[in-house]
Design a protein around this motif. Structure first.
Motif, PDB file in Angstrom:
ATOM      1  N   GLU A  71      26.328  52.594  71.331  1.00 22.91           N
ATOM      2  CA  GLU A  71      26.289  52.138  72.724  1.00 22.91           C
ATOM      3  C   GLU A  71      24.857  51.949  73.209  1.00 22.91           C
ATOM      4  N   VAL A  72      23.963  52.840  72.791  1.00 22.17           N
ATOM      5  CA  VAL A  72      22.550  52.705  73.166  1.00 22.17           C
ATOM      6  C   VAL A  72      21.966  51.444  72.550  1.00 22.17           C
ATOM      7  N   VAL A  73      22.240  51.222  71.272  1.00 26.53           N
ATOM      8  CA  VAL A  73      21.740  50.022  70.596  1.00 26.53           C
ATOM      9  C   VAL A  73      22.304  48.779  71.268  1.00 26.53           C
ATOM     10  N   ALA A  74      23.595  48.785  71.587  1.00 26.28           N
ATOM     11  CA  ALA A  74      24.219  47.634  72.234  1.00 26.28           C
ATOM     12  C   ALA A  74      23.595  47.361  73.601  1.00 26.28           C
ATOM     13  N   HIS A  75      23.287  48.434  74.339  1.00 23.70           N
ATOM     14  CA  HIS A  75      22.652  48.268  75.662  1.00 23.70           C
ATOM     15  C   HIS A  75      21.314  47.546  75.531  1.00 23.70           C
ATOM     16  N   PHE A  76      20.474  48.014  74.613  1.00 22.19           N
ATOM     17  CA  PHE A  76      19.146  47.413  74.493  1.00 22.19           C
ATOM     18  C   PHE A  76      19.212  46.006  73.911  1.00 22.19           C
ATOM     19  N   GLN A  77      20.120  45.772  72.982  1.00 18.07           N
ATOM     20  CA  GLN A  77      20.247  44.420  72.439  1.00 18.07           C
ATOM     21  C   GLN A  77      20.793  43.457  73.480  1.00 18.07           C
ATOM     22  N   ALA A  78      21.639  43.928  74.370  1.00 21.47           N
ATOM     23  CA  ALA A  78      22.131  43.083  75.463  1.00 21.47           C
ATOM     24  C   ALA A  78      21.021  42.731  76.446  1.00 21.47           C
ATOM     25  N   ASN A  79      19.969  43.534  76.483  1.00 22.53           N
ATOM     26  CA  ASN A  79      18.820  43.289  77.361  1.00 22.53           C
ATOM     27  C   ASN A  79      17.646  42.677  76.603  1.00 22.53           C
ATOM     28  N   ASN A  80      17.954  41.972  75.513  1.00 18.38           N
ATOM     29  CA  ASN A  80      16.975  41.203  74.722  1.00 18.38           C
ATOM     30  C   ASN A  80      15.926  42.064  74.013  1.00 18.38           C
ATOM     31  N   TYR A  81      16.300  43.259  73.618  1.00 16.18           N
ATOM     32  CA  TYR A  81      15.427  44.081  72.785  1.00 16.18           C
ATOM     33  C   TYR A  81      15.916  43.978  71.352  1.00 16.18           C
ATOM     34  N   LYS A  82      14.987  44.096  70.430  1.00 18.26           N
ATOM     35  CA  LYS A  82      15.320  44.110  69.008  1.00 18.26           C
ATOM     36  C   LYS A  82      14.852  45.432  68.422  1.00 18.26           C
ATOM     37  N   ILE A  83      15.537  45.892  67.388  1.00 16.54           N
ATOM     38  CA  ILE A  83      15.130  47.147  66.747  1.00 16.54           C
ATOM     39  C   ILE A  83      13.875  46.869  65.919  1.00 16.54           C
ATOM     40  N   LYS A  84      12.817  47.574  66.237  1.00 18.31           N
ATOM     41  CA  LYS A  84      11.558  47.434  65.511  1.00 18.31           C
ATOM     42  C   LYS A  84      11.503  48.436  64.366  1.00 18.31           C
ATOM     43  N   GLU A  85      11.976  49.636  64.652  1.00 18.81           N
ATOM     44  CA  GLU A  85      11.911  50.710  63.666  1.00 18.81           C
ATOM     45  C   GLU A  85      13.099  51.637  63.899  1.00 18.81           C
ATOM     46  N   ALA A  86      13.780  51.989  62.815  1.00 20.35           N
ATOM     47  CA  ALA A  86      14.925  52.900  62.935  1.00 20.35           C
ATOM     48  C   ALA A  86      14.693  54.082  62.000  1.00 20.35           C
ATOM     49  N   GLY A  87      14.732  55.233  62.564  1.00 21.06           N
ATOM     50  CA  GLY A  87      14.576  56.474  61.824  1.00 21.06           C
ATOM     51  C   GLY A  87      15.138  57.573  62.695  1.00 21.06           C
ATOM     52  N   GLU A  88      14.448  58.700  62.724  1.00 21.32           N
ATOM     53  CA  GLU A  88      14.853  59.762  63.634  1.00 21.32           C
ATOM     54  C   GLU A  88      14.756  59.289  65.079  1.00 21.32           C
ATOM     55  N   THR A  89      13.749  58.467  65.338  1.00 20.39           N
ATOM     56  CA  THR A  89      13.576  57.828  66.634  1.00 20.39           C
ATOM     57  C   THR A  89      13.734  56.324  66.442  1.00 20.39           C
ATOM     58  N   ILE A  90      14.529  55.706  67.294  1.00 20.12           N
ATOM     59  CA  ILE A  90      14.717  54.259  67.233  1.00 20.12           C
ATOM     60  C   ILE A  90      13.744  53.628  68.219  1.00 20.12           C
TER      61      ILE A  90
END
Length: 190
Positions: A71-90
């Motif tokens: 849900e967090v990922v979907a929220h940010f992607q809906a607001n035109n953010y892209k995942i730059k780095e995924a690990g313990e901290t996204i």
């Protein structure tokens, strides 16, 4: 006796105390650079960190942690953010644009400040007998106020990063969702 003290007598032409006028002028000159600071700071991000506490896996009516993360990922992607780095901290990355409302507000503030400065300079010119003789022409400086809005709109576009971290408590009754990013983005996720 009071009329003989410097600065306490009313100025003959204006009906006000010269000391009061010069004290106000001094305070105005000290405060005027603040408007420049307001315009330049408006283009910068105000980074904050906020932690939300959600029900954990062992709580009633809780969501699985993978669903919360999705849900967090979907929220940010809906607001035109892209995942730059995924690990313990996204870490999400996106572009932020300036708003027309903020540009209009800055233009209004600069308009009022330049109008006030023009008033002060007009009175100063009359009282001090400066050789400029511009009179009411000082008020043309307010025509520069749209430059503040243009400066904001030209410089407010920036890349922004938001970091998100999910942590489950030891007793698995709570999930801490820690978000670090620009203040408006933190308010939007609530």
């Amino acid at each position: 006796a009071l009329a003989e003290l410097p600065g306490t007598a009313l100025a003959e032409s204006g009906g006000y105390s010269a000391a009061s006028y010069y004290a106000t002028l001094g305070l105005f000159v000290l405060a005027f650079p603040g408007i420049i600071s307001q315009v330049t700071r408006a283009t910068k991000a105000k980074v904050k960190r906020k932690t939300y506490e959600l029900p954990g896996p062992k709580s009633e009516n809780s969501k699985p942690i993978k669903q919360v993360a999705a849900e967090v990922v979907a929220h940010f992607q809906a607001n035109n953010y892209k995942i730059k780095e995924a690990g313990e901290t996204i870490i999400f990355e996106g572009k932020v644009l300036g708003t027309n409302g903020q540009a209009a507000f800055l233009t209004f503030c600069v308009f009022m400040s330049l109008g006030s400065l023009s008033l002060v300079l007009t009175i100063l010119e009359e009282q001090a007998g400066l050789g400029f003789k511009l009179g009411n022409w000082w008020y043309l400086s307010v025509l520069l106020s749209p430059a503040a809005g243009k400066y904001y709109l030209d410089n407010a576009v920036r890349d922004q990063e938001v970091s998100v971290k999910l942590e489950i408590s030891d007793d698995e009754k709570t999930i801490d969702l820690t978000i670090q990013g620009d203040e408006p983005e933190l308010e939007r996720i609530q």
